[in-house]
Design an enzyme around this catalytic site. Structure first.
Site, short mmCIF file in Angstrom:
data_model
loop_
_atom_site.label_atom_id
_atom_site.label_comp_id
_atom_site.label_asym_id
_atom_site.label_seq_id
_atom_site.Cartn_x
_atom_site.Cartn_y
_atom_site.Cartn_z
N THR A 65 -15.10 0.69 -3.95
CA THR A 65 -14.35 0.52 -2.70
C THR A 65 -15.29 0.48 -1.49
O THR A 65 -15.11 -0.35 -0.59
CB THR A 65 -13.33 1.67 -2.55
N PHE A 72 -5.68 7.01 6.34
CA PHE A 72 -6.13 5.64 6.68
C PHE A 72 -5.03 4.59 6.57
O PHE A 72 -5.24 3.43 6.89
CB PHE A 72 -7.34 5.25 5.82
N ARG A 104 -11.40 -6.03 -11.35
CA ARG A 104 -11.85 -4.77 -10.73
C ARG A 104 -13.37 -4.62 -10.85
O ARG A 104 -14.04 -4.21 -9.91
CB ARG A 104 -11.15 -3.57 -11.37
N ARG A 161 -18.14 -7.01 -3.43
CA ARG A 161 -18.39 -6.10 -2.30
C ARG A 161 -19.87 -5.77 -2.19
O ARG A 161 -20.41 -5.67 -1.09
CB ARG A 161 -17.55 -4.83 -2.48
N TYR A 188 0.82 -1.21 0.00
CA TYR A 188 0.00 0.00 0.00
C TYR A 188 0.86 1.27 0.00
O TYR A 188 0.37 2.34 0.37
CB TYR A 188 -0.97 -0.02 1.18
N GLU A 191 2.88 -5.91 -7.39
CA GLU A 191 2.19 -6.63 -6.31
C GLU A 191 2.41 -8.14 -6.40
O GLU A 191 2.55 -8.82 -5.38
CB GLU A 191 0.70 -6.29 -6.34
P1 IDP Z 1 -9.52 -0.27 -3.86
O1 IDP Z 1 -9.22 -1.39 -2.89
O2 IDP Z 1 -10.96 -0.28 -4.28
O3 IDP Z 1 -8.56 -0.22 -5.01
P2 IDP Z 1 -8.07 2.03 -2.77
O4 IDP Z 1 -8.52 3.45 -2.95
O5 IDP Z 1 -6.89 1.58 -3.55
O6 IDP Z 1 -9.36 1.11 -3.04
O7 IDP Z 1 -7.80 1.84 -1.22
C1 IDP Z 1 -7.15 0.69 -0.75
C2 IDP Z 1 -7.88 0.17 0.45
O8 IDP Z 1 -7.75 1.10 1.53
C3 IDP Z 1 -9.39 0.02 0.27
O9 IDP Z 1 -9.75 -1.20 -0.35
C4 IDP Z 1 -9.89 0.10 1.69
O10 IDP Z 1 -9.69 -1.14 2.37
C5 IDP Z 1 -8.94 1.14 2.28
N1 IDP Z 1 -9.47 2.50 2.19
C6 IDP Z 1 -9.52 3.29 1.09
N2 IDP Z 1 -10.02 4.50 1.37
C7 IDP Z 1 -10.29 4.48 2.69
C8 IDP Z 1 -10.82 5.46 3.60
O11 IDP Z 1 -11.16 6.60 3.23
N3 IDP Z 1 -10.96 5.06 4.90
C9 IDP Z 1 -10.60 3.83 5.33
N4 IDP Z 1 -10.10 2.90 4.52
C10 IDP Z 1 -9.94 3.21 3.21
MG MG Z 2 -6.46 0.15 -4.97
#
Ligand code: IDP
Ligand code: MG
Length: 158
Positions: free
Chosen positions: A93, A59, A87, A104, A51, A128
């Protein structure tokens, strides 16, 4: 159209909720080829690296803590346009806003504990996959007998 590899993680909530089979089954039924699969409770450094693009986000520390709180299942999947296909199967998300029919959208209620990760670009996938399947021997090259029934080979795999 290109054959791609992608990294999928079934996150700690998926493992704890007994959803590994249900989620894996979706990818398998879709026609994605399974190249690698492992269950492990990874050390924080792995998710700090995974990450890294989110390092500056508020976060990020909680995300690393969540991802190390229980085992995850890492999958390496292959298929035509596999990155986008996965995806789309994952959904938005925020699980509460994810469309019905997505993983989801069908199985979760949380923004942060959202069951599944999928690489978002070929560059991310390469980075990754190297993190979770560092030894190339962990990825198995095999020939699914169903391939000519999943694809039009002449049109899509030429
Ligand atoms: P994704 O998993 O749909 O690609 P990303 O924006 O890459 O989403 O974020 C990675 C992971 O971080 C998310 O799947 C979620 O678990 C967590 N996450 C993302 N945004 C937030 C937030 O605003 N608050 C808390 N956790 C978050
Ligand atoms: Mg992501």
């Amino acid at each position: 159209m290109a054959v791609q590899r992608t990294l999928v993680l079934l996150k700690p909530d998926a493992v704890q909720r007994g959803l590994v089979g249900a989620i894996l089954s979706r990818f398998e039924s879709k026609g994605l080829k399974l190249l690698g699969l492992k269950l492990r409770q990874f050390e924080p450094s792995v998710f700090e690296a995974h990450y890294e693009p989110h390092k500056s986000k508020p976060f990020y520390p909680g995300l690393v803590k969540y991802m190390t709180s229980a085992p995850v299942v890492a999958l390496a999947l292959e298929g035509v346009d596999a990155i986008e296909v996965v995806r789309n199967m994952m959904g938005a998300t925020n699980s509460r806003k994810a469309a019905p029919g997505t993983i989801r959208g069908d199985l979760g209620m949380s923004f942060s504990s959202n069951l599944v990760h999928g690489s978002d670009s070929p560059e991310s996938a390469q980075r990754e996959l190297a993190l979770f399947f560092g030894d190339a021997r962990e990825l198995v090259n095999w020939s699914p007998v169903a391939t000519p029934w999943i694809y039009n080979v002449a049109e899509e795999l030429a």
